[in-house]
Design a protein around this motif. Structure first.
Motif, PDB file in Angstrom:
ATOM      1  N   TYR A  55     -58.018 111.318  13.920  1.00  0.00           N
ATOM      2  CA  TYR A  55     -57.600 110.647  14.121  1.00  0.00           C
ATOM      3  C   TYR A  55     -58.131 109.202  14.068  1.00  0.00           C
ATOM      4  N   LYS A 141     -55.697 102.213  30.903  1.00  0.00           N
ATOM      5  CA  LYS A 141     -53.811 101.091  30.142  1.00  0.00           C
ATOM      6  C   LYS A 141     -53.045 101.033  31.195  1.00  0.00           C
ATOM      7  N   SER A 325     -60.055  99.717  26.465  1.00  0.00           N
ATOM      8  CA  SER A 325     -61.164 100.553  25.764  1.00  0.00           C
ATOM      9  C   SER A 325     -62.382 100.339  25.548  1.00  0.00           C
ATOM     10  N   ARG A 465     -50.462 107.338  18.438  1.00  0.00           N
ATOM     11  CA  ARG A 465     -50.497 105.991  18.130  1.00  0.00           C
ATOM     12  C   ARG A 465     -50.676 104.555  19.244  1.00  0.00           C
ATOM     13  N   VAL A 466     -50.079 104.670  20.343  1.00  0.00           N
ATOM     14  CA  VAL A 466     -50.167 103.380  21.405  1.00  0.00           C
ATOM     15  C   VAL A 466     -52.175 103.897  21.554  1.00  0.00           C
ATOM     16  N   LYS A 468     -54.330 104.372  19.403  1.00  0.00           N
ATOM     17  CA  LYS A 468     -54.985 104.319  17.970  1.00  0.00           C
ATOM     18  C   LYS A 468     -54.901 102.528  17.653  1.00  0.00           C
ATOM     19  N   ARG A 469     -53.875 102.132  17.976  1.00  0.00           N
ATOM     20  CA  ARG A 469     -53.386 100.283  18.265  1.00  0.00           C
ATOM     21  C   ARG A 469     -53.976  99.592  19.221  1.00  0.00           C
ATOM     22  N   GLU A 470     -54.686 100.532  20.439  1.00  0.00           N
ATOM     23  CA  GLU A 470     -55.516  99.750  21.191  1.00  0.00           C
ATOM     24  C   GLU A 470     -57.277  99.770  21.026  1.00  0.00           C
ATOM     25  N   THR A 472     -58.110  99.722  17.554  1.00  0.00           N
ATOM     26  CA  THR A 472     -58.032  99.105  16.828  1.00  0.00           C
ATOM     27  C   THR A 472     -58.340  97.596  17.177  1.00  0.00           C
ATOM     28  N   GLY A 473     -57.223  96.920  17.924  1.00  0.00           N
ATOM     29  CA  GLY A 473     -57.196  95.765  17.976  1.00  0.00           C
ATOM     30  C   GLY A 473     -58.554  95.345  18.785  1.00  0.00           C
ATOM     31  N   TYR A 474     -59.221  96.272  19.682  1.00  0.00           N
ATOM     32  CA  TYR A 474     -60.083  96.281  20.553  1.00  0.00           C
ATOM     33  C   TYR A 474     -61.573  95.488  19.905  1.00  0.00           C
ATOM     34  N   GLU A 476     -61.112  95.378  16.696  1.00  0.00           N
ATOM     35  CA  GLU A 476     -61.344  93.793  15.788  1.00  0.00           C
ATOM     36  C   GLU A 476     -62.105  92.157  16.366  1.00  0.00           C
TER      37      GLU A 476
END
Length: 487
Positions: A55, A141, A325, A465-466, A468-470, A472-474, A476
């Motif tokens: 995932y 988090k 993260s 999902r929370v 993965k967003r955390e 992915t944003g980090y 980036e």
């Protein structure tokens, strides 16, 4: 005590032990596959590890170098909220998982599953890196900050607060409370009494004192309790200052000893690696065949690094960072160190020396089997192993005292008095564990530790999902330079 009162006491004790044994039996319920027993709790942990590895897009590989950079302090800012550095948080968490299982457990796994169990143990450790990444990111988090600058975090908080934000506050509170209760029970048993008991037995053995000498055992337990008490009274900062020194020392000591044994049997290295690889897929003379050796390897890794149990998230949550993260990345190093490095070194030492194939070498005792491997090179090397056992046990007690303390604090509304009472209780249990007969209690406490994974993994799935967003944003922000190295 009157005869009737003694009978009542014995009946109560027998009934109590029977209840504990039954709970343990349920938690470690196994199904039989091709003659090999597979505990369902291991399936629960391995499935979660596989899920998060896929995932998160194999972030356990892609994030490895970044994790090293974080531990080296290249992104650390001293004024960030938190109590300990990335390295200290990692050392504290590693000290909680690197224990007697790395010595005795691995030896037993190889004696049961042969050299091939090592291959599957390494694979399970690799997958477990993803679960640690997930639970420790969420731990930071959703952590809580206190007025004095201290923090509290871990599964209790992301189960309660994270799941509540999904619109399921009732479920979150139940999962968090269950986790905290299991954590306290596990910390007093497997994280304390068992460690004290086994370390005491090692010292008595080295000193040539009969293990039935309870006076000597409780005296050693008292020393352990004093050492642990002096450290844990200062909280996570004090624990981290000790573990950041003890963990590297004990890891280097143990790995060096293993390397001495390996180099002393250098001519057997190619054969040993051949046995590990071939034994993983075509085991001979082992109960359950391929399935059996796979199960033994996976089970040993799951029990060793505790990925999915959630305990390490409590230690990692104290880190100084504004980016959750960052600590998730650091945490993926934990199963790598615990399982892929230290457990594998134990396995190689045992396989290369050939003692695993000697029915008289271990006599059912995992530490004794590893000791036999050490002794093949230098006669006094088992003394080094005894020192490693004591250090591993003490470091595990330090970390689990913090886990249990934070779980206690959570149940009583982050109450500092409750946490201090727990510290006293923990030290008392350290003494009791040194000389007690622990079969039923320890079986139950091991069950409690793995029961922690039930609410924890449910929460991880709900918050996937929370998470993965955390992450992915980090990543980036790191890629674009928004979150840059400190120059």
């Amino acid at each position: 005590m009157s005869a009737s009162a003694e009978v009542v006491a014995m009946t109560f004790a027998d009934s109590f032990n029977a209840v504990l044994d039954k709970i343990t039996e349920i938690v470690f319920y196994s199904v039989t596959i091709n003659g090999a027993e597979l505990p369902l709790i291991v399936v629960w942990l391995i499935v979660a590890a596989v899920f998060f590895t896929i995932y998160l897009g194999f972030l356990n590989v892609r994030g490895f170098k970044h994790a090293i950079d974080l531990v080296r302090g290249q992104y650390s800012k001293p004024d960030d909220a938190g109590e300990v550095s990335h390295f200290q948080a990692l050392a504290t968490a590693v000290s909680g998982t690197v224990g007697l299982g790395n010595i005795a457990g691995v030896a037993v796994a190889i004696s049961l599953g042969g050299p091939g169990a090592t291959f599957w143990m390494i694979l399970a450790g690799f997958l477990g890196m993803s679960t640690k990444l997930a639970e420790c990111t969420l731990g930071v988090k959703y952590r809580h900050y206190h007025p004095d600058g201290s923090v509290s975090g871990g599964p209790m908080y992301y189960l309660r607060d994270g799941v509540a934000k999904l619109g399921l506050p009732g479920l979150g509170k139940v999962l968090a409370a269950a986790f905290a209760v299991f954590c306290i029970l596990g910390s007093l048993g497997g994280g304390n009494m068992f460690q004290s008991n086994q370390a005491t037995l090692q010292l008595l053995d080295v000193a040539g004192v009969d293990e039935s000498n309870k006076g000597a055992a409780f005296a050693i337990g008292g020393v352990f309790a004093l050492l642990v008490g002096l450290v844990i009274i200062g909280g996570i900062k004090s624990i981290a200052r000790v573990t950041e020194k003890v963990v590297p020392f004990m890891a280097v000591l143990y790995v060096t000893a293993c390397l001495v044994v390996i180099f002393g049997n250098l001519e057997n290295v190619p054969t040993a690696f051949g046995q590990i690889v071939s034994g993983a897929f075509t085991p001979e003379g082992i109960a359950g065949g391929f399935i059996g050796v796979l199960i033994v390897g996976f089970q040993r890794a799951a029990f060793s690094n505790e990925a999915g149990v959630g305990s390490a998230s409590i230690a990692h949550s104290a880190v100084k960072t504004e980016e959750p993260s960052t600590e998730g990345h650091v945490a993926l190093l934990e199963p790598f160190i615990d399982t892929i490095v230290i457990c594998t070194m134990t396995a190689l030492t045992i396989v290369i020396t050939g003692v695993w194939n000697d029915p008289e070498a271990a006599d059912g005792d995992g530490v004794r089997l590893t000791s036999s491997a050490f002794e093949t090179v230098i006669p006094w090397f088992p003394n080094v192993l005894a020192l490693a056992v004591v250090l591993f046990a003490l470091s595990t007690m330090l970390s689990w005292s913090y886990y249990g303390m934070k779980a206690t604090g959570y149940l009583f509304g982050d109450n500092a008095t409750a946490e201090n009472v727990y510290k006293v209780v923990f030290c008392i249990f350290t003494v009791l564990g040194a000389g007690a007969a622990l079969d039923s209690v320890l079986g139950f406490s091991d069950a409690a530790i793995f029961l922690m994974s039930v609410p924890n993994v449910i929460g991880l799935y709900l918050l996937a999902r929370v998470l993965k967003r955390e992450l992915t944003g980090y990543r980036e922000r790191v890629r674009t330079g928004e979150f840059a190295k400190v120059t």
